[in-house]
Design a protein around this motif. Structure first.
Motif, mmCIF file in Angstrom:
data_model
loop_
_atom_site.group_PDB
_atom_site.id
_atom_site.type_symbol
_atom_site.label_atom_id
_atom_site.label_comp_id
_atom_site.label_asym_id
_atom_site.label_seq_id
_atom_site.Cartn_x
_atom_site.Cartn_y
_atom_site.Cartn_z
ATOM 1 N N ALA A 119 0.836 -1.201 0.000
ATOM 2 C CA ALA A 119 0.000 0.000 0.000
ATOM 3 C C ALA A 119 0.868 1.247 0.000
ATOM 4 C CB ALA A 119 -0.928 -0.008 1.214
ATOM 5 N N GLU A 120 1.920 1.238 0.807
ATOM 6 C CA GLU A 120 2.826 2.378 0.845
ATOM 7 C C GLU A 120 3.481 2.590 -0.511
ATOM 8 O OE1 GLU A 120 5.106 5.562 1.648
ATOM 9 O OE2 GLU A 120 3.421 4.786 2.808
ATOM 10 N N GLY A 121 3.885 1.504 -1.168
ATOM 11 C CA GLY A 121 4.494 1.605 -2.485
ATOM 12 C C GLY A 121 3.545 2.158 -3.525
ATOM 13 N N LEU A 122 2.289 1.730 -3.481
ATOM 14 C CA LEU A 122 1.300 2.227 -4.435
ATOM 15 C C LEU A 122 1.099 3.730 -4.300
ATOM 16 C CD1 LEU A 122 -1.426 -0.567 -4.248
ATOM 17 C CD2 LEU A 122 -0.196 0.128 -6.309
ATOM 18 N N ILE A 123 1.197 4.225 -3.089
ATOM 19 C CA ILE A 123 0.976 5.649 -2.847
ATOM 20 C C ILE A 123 2.223 6.471 -3.144
ATOM 21 C CG2 ILE A 123 0.470 7.367 -1.073
ATOM 22 C CD1 ILE A 123 -1.267 5.153 0.261
ATOM 23 N N SER A 124 3.373 6.028 -2.617
ATOM 24 C CA SER A 124 4.585 6.851 -2.701
ATOM 25 C C SER A 124 5.331 6.680 -4.022
ATOM 26 C CB SER A 124 5.519 6.530 -1.535
ATOM 27 O OG SER A 124 5.965 5.182 -1.597
ATOM 28 N N ARG A 125 5.133 5.535 -4.689
ATOM 29 C CA ARG A 125 5.834 5.280 -5.956
ATOM 30 C C ARG A 125 4.820 4.848 -7.008
ATOM 31 N NH1 ARG A 125 8.195 2.089 -2.336
ATOM 32 N NH2 ARG A 125 7.772 0.198 -3.522
ATOM 33 N N ARG A 126 3.787 5.658 -7.192
ATOM 34 C CA ARG A 126 2.636 5.245 -7.990
ATOM 35 C C ARG A 126 2.999 4.927 -9.432
ATOM 36 N NH1 ARG A 126 -1.694 9.826 -7.866
ATOM 37 N NH2 ARG A 126 -2.727 8.338 -9.249
ATOM 38 N N TYR A 127 4.041 5.556 -9.991
ATOM 39 C CA TYR A 127 4.395 5.312 -11.384
ATOM 40 C C TYR A 127 5.545 4.329 -11.556
ATOM 41 C CZ TYR A 127 1.226 9.087 -12.550
ATOM 42 O OH TYR A 127 0.096 9.868 -12.701
ATOM 43 N N SER A 128 6.046 3.791 -10.467
ATOM 44 C CA SER A 128 7.126 2.805 -10.589
ATOM 45 C C SER A 128 6.829 1.527 -9.820
ATOM 46 C CB SER A 128 8.449 3.398 -10.106
ATOM 47 O OG SER A 128 8.379 3.760 -8.737
ATOM 48 N N HIS A 129 5.852 1.555 -8.936
ATOM 49 C CA HIS A 129 5.575 0.389 -8.103
ATOM 50 C C HIS A 129 5.050 -0.773 -8.935
ATOM 51 C CE1 HIS A 129 3.067 -2.133 -5.399
ATOM 52 N NE2 HIS A 129 4.083 -1.953 -4.578
ATOM 53 N N ARG A 130 5.539 -1.964 -8.627
ATOM 54 C CA ARG A 130 5.056 -3.190 -9.276
ATOM 55 C C ARG A 130 4.629 -4.166 -8.184
ATOM 56 N NH1 ARG A 130 9.256 -4.449 -11.927
ATOM 57 N NH2 ARG A 130 8.687 -3.731 -14.028
ATOM 58 N N ALA A 131 3.352 -4.535 -8.189
ATOM 59 C CA ALA A 131 2.862 -5.500 -7.217
ATOM 60 C C ALA A 131 3.471 -6.873 -7.491
ATOM 61 C CB ALA A 131 1.340 -5.588 -7.294
ATOM 62 N N PRO A 132 3.578 -7.727 -6.473
ATOM 63 C CA PRO A 132 4.053 -9.093 -6.716
ATOM 64 C C PRO A 132 3.237 -9.768 -7.808
ATOM 65 C CG PRO A 132 3.890 -8.669 -4.359
ATOM 66 C CD PRO A 132 3.255 -7.496 -5.047
ATOM 67 N N GLU A 133 3.926 -10.280 -8.825
ATOM 68 C CA GLU A 133 3.306 -10.955 -9.963
ATOM 69 C C GLU A 133 2.470 -9.992 -10.818
ATOM 70 O OE1 GLU A 133 1.123 -14.350 -8.549
ATOM 71 O OE2 GLU A 133 2.693 -14.864 -7.114
ATOM 72 N N GLY A 134 2.655 -8.687 -10.629
ATOM 73 C CA GLY A 134 1.875 -7.714 -11.377
ATOM 74 C C GLY A 134 2.729 -6.839 -12.278
ATOM 75 N N GLU A 135 2.156 -5.713 -12.680
ATOM 76 C CA GLU A 135 2.818 -4.789 -13.600
ATOM 77 C C GLU A 135 2.986 -3.418 -12.950
ATOM 78 O OE1 GLU A 135 1.657 -5.471 -18.158
ATOM 79 O OE2 GLU A 135 -0.091 -5.024 -16.897
ATOM 80 N N SER A 136 4.005 -2.711 -13.380
ATOM 81 C CA SER A 136 4.148 -1.294 -13.072
ATOM 82 C C SER A 136 3.500 -0.490 -14.201
ATOM 83 C CB SER A 136 5.621 -0.919 -12.950
ATOM 84 O OG SER A 136 6.258 -1.034 -14.217
ATOM 85 N N ILE A 137 3.322 0.797 -13.980
ATOM 86 C CA ILE A 137 2.813 1.668 -15.039
ATOM 87 C C ILE A 137 3.762 1.675 -16.248
ATOM 88 C CG2 ILE A 137 2.378 4.086 -15.620
ATOM 89 C CD1 ILE A 137 0.020 2.786 -14.293
ATOM 90 N N PRO A 138 5.096 1.728 -16.061
ATOM 91 C CA PRO A 138 5.973 1.637 -17.237
ATOM 92 C C PRO A 138 5.811 0.336 -18.009
ATOM 93 C CG PRO A 138 7.179 2.601 -15.413
ATOM 94 C CD PRO A 138 5.863 2.138 -14.855
ATOM 95 N N ASP A 139 5.455 -0.759 -17.328
ATOM 96 C CA ASP A 139 5.184 -2.012 -18.037
ATOM 97 C C ASP A 139 3.989 -1.837 -18.971
ATOM 98 O OD1 ASP A 139 7.234 -3.362 -16.668
ATOM 99 O OD2 ASP A 139 5.877 -4.023 -15.069
ATOM 100 N N VAL A 140 2.947 -1.173 -18.488
ATOM 101 C CA VAL A 140 1.778 -0.918 -19.326
ATOM 102 C C VAL A 140 2.170 -0.018 -20.499
ATOM 103 C CG1 VAL A 140 -0.572 0.018 -19.392
ATOM 104 C CG2 VAL A 140 0.240 -1.165 -17.337
ATOM 105 N N ALA A 141 2.998 0.988 -20.224
ATOM 106 C CA ALA A 141 3.446 1.892 -21.290
ATOM 107 C C ALA A 141 4.186 1.134 -22.379
ATOM 108 C CB ALA A 141 4.346 2.984 -20.709
ATOM 109 N N ASP A 142 4.985 0.146 -21.999
ATOM 110 C CA ASP A 142 5.742 -0.625 -22.989
ATOM 111 C C ASP A 142 4.815 -1.359 -23.946
ATOM 112 O OD1 ASP A 142 8.174 0.196 -21.976
ATOM 113 O OD2 ASP A 142 8.512 -1.627 -20.792
ATOM 114 N N ARG A 143 3.755 -1.981 -23.421
ATOM 115 C CA ARG A 143 2.874 -2.713 -24.345
ATOM 116 C C ARG A 143 1.990 -1.765 -25.148
ATOM 117 N NH1 ARG A 143 -1.916 -3.838 -21.280
ATOM 118 N NH2 ARG A 143 -1.602 -4.075 -19.027
ATOM 119 N N VAL A 144 1.623 -0.624 -24.565
ATOM 120 C CA VAL A 144 0.877 0.374 -25.333
ATOM 121 C C VAL A 144 1.740 0.914 -26.463
ATOM 122 C CG1 VAL A 144 -0.087 2.708 -25.226
ATOM 123 C CG2 VAL A 144 -0.710 1.009 -23.493
#
Length: 217
Positions: A119-144
């Motif tokens: 939760a802290e990561g989602l708030i403080s690093r919203r554009y770089s945080h990657r959940a376990p087994e999930g994606e970061s925003i830059p990951d989404v940007a790469d596929r877009v």
């Protein structure tokens, strides 16, 4: 390059509605099942119909690339019902919503209870945080970025409709306009059933939901 890219977010989903209700009370919720199978809410269906009516009155799409998530496909079906001519349609897996991995189905209150460090990561690093087994925003940007390259190659001089999710629409803006991730807060939230339009890489409108009229968010 497409002559026009129109990117829309799906109508309100059942999970959107559940999260809104939980936020109003401060409740922690964990939704069952796969995020890919979440349907539109009754409000979301109304929003999608109004979206279709808006698209039918302008420069109608000649090709549609759509996320395979159920809520996006349902949005397209309701949009298509309002069009006089139904364009060619393609499901595109790379337009799926951001994968949240171990945090899927949880609102922020539930994440705080179960995974406080996440939760802290989602708030403080919203554009770089990657959940376990999930994606970061830059990951989404790469596929877009990959999808847009394919659109440029395969849909030259055509009007293309992209039906996807808030993170995807935001990343289309990031990639086409070169806006730094840290500057995207000004464009959040991306509303359900909103319209964003680019001619080439030039933005014309972003996150426009005026067509929804009395259909509330």
């Amino acid at each position: 390059m497409p002559s026009m890219i129109t990117a829309v977010r799906h109508g309100q989903s059942e999970s959107n509605a559940a999260f809104d209700r939980a936020e109003a009370t401060g409740a922690a919720i964990v939704l069952p099942g796969s995020d890919r199978d979440v349907s539109l809410s009754p409000l979301g269906r109304k929003q999608a119909t109004e979206l279709g009516r808006r698209l039918a009155t302008g420069e109608t799409p000649e090709a549609v690339w759509c996320s395979p998530y159920r809520r996006a496909v349902q949005t397209w079906e309701l949009v298509a019902a309002e069009l006089d001519v139904v364009p060619e349609f393609r499901l595109e897996a790379r337009l799926g919503d951001r994968e949240m991995g171990a945090l899927s189905g949880m609102n922020l209150a539930a994440i705080r209870e179960r995974f406080p460090e996440q939760a802290e990561g989602l708030i403080s690093r919203r554009y770089s945080h990657r959940a376990p087994e999930g994606e970061s925003i830059p990951d989404v940007a790469d596929r877009v970025r990959e999808v847009l390259a394919d659109l440029h190659a395969e849909c030259a001089d055509r009007r293309v409709l992209v039906i996807a999710h808030d993170a995807v629409v935001l990343m289309v803006k990031h990639v086409l306009e070169g806006i730094p991730l840290a500057s995207l807060d000004a464009f959040i939230p991306v509303h359900n059933a909103s319209i964003s339009i680019w001619r080439g890489a030039r933005p014309e409108v972003f996150n426009d939901a005026g067509h929804l009229g009395n259909v509330t968010f």
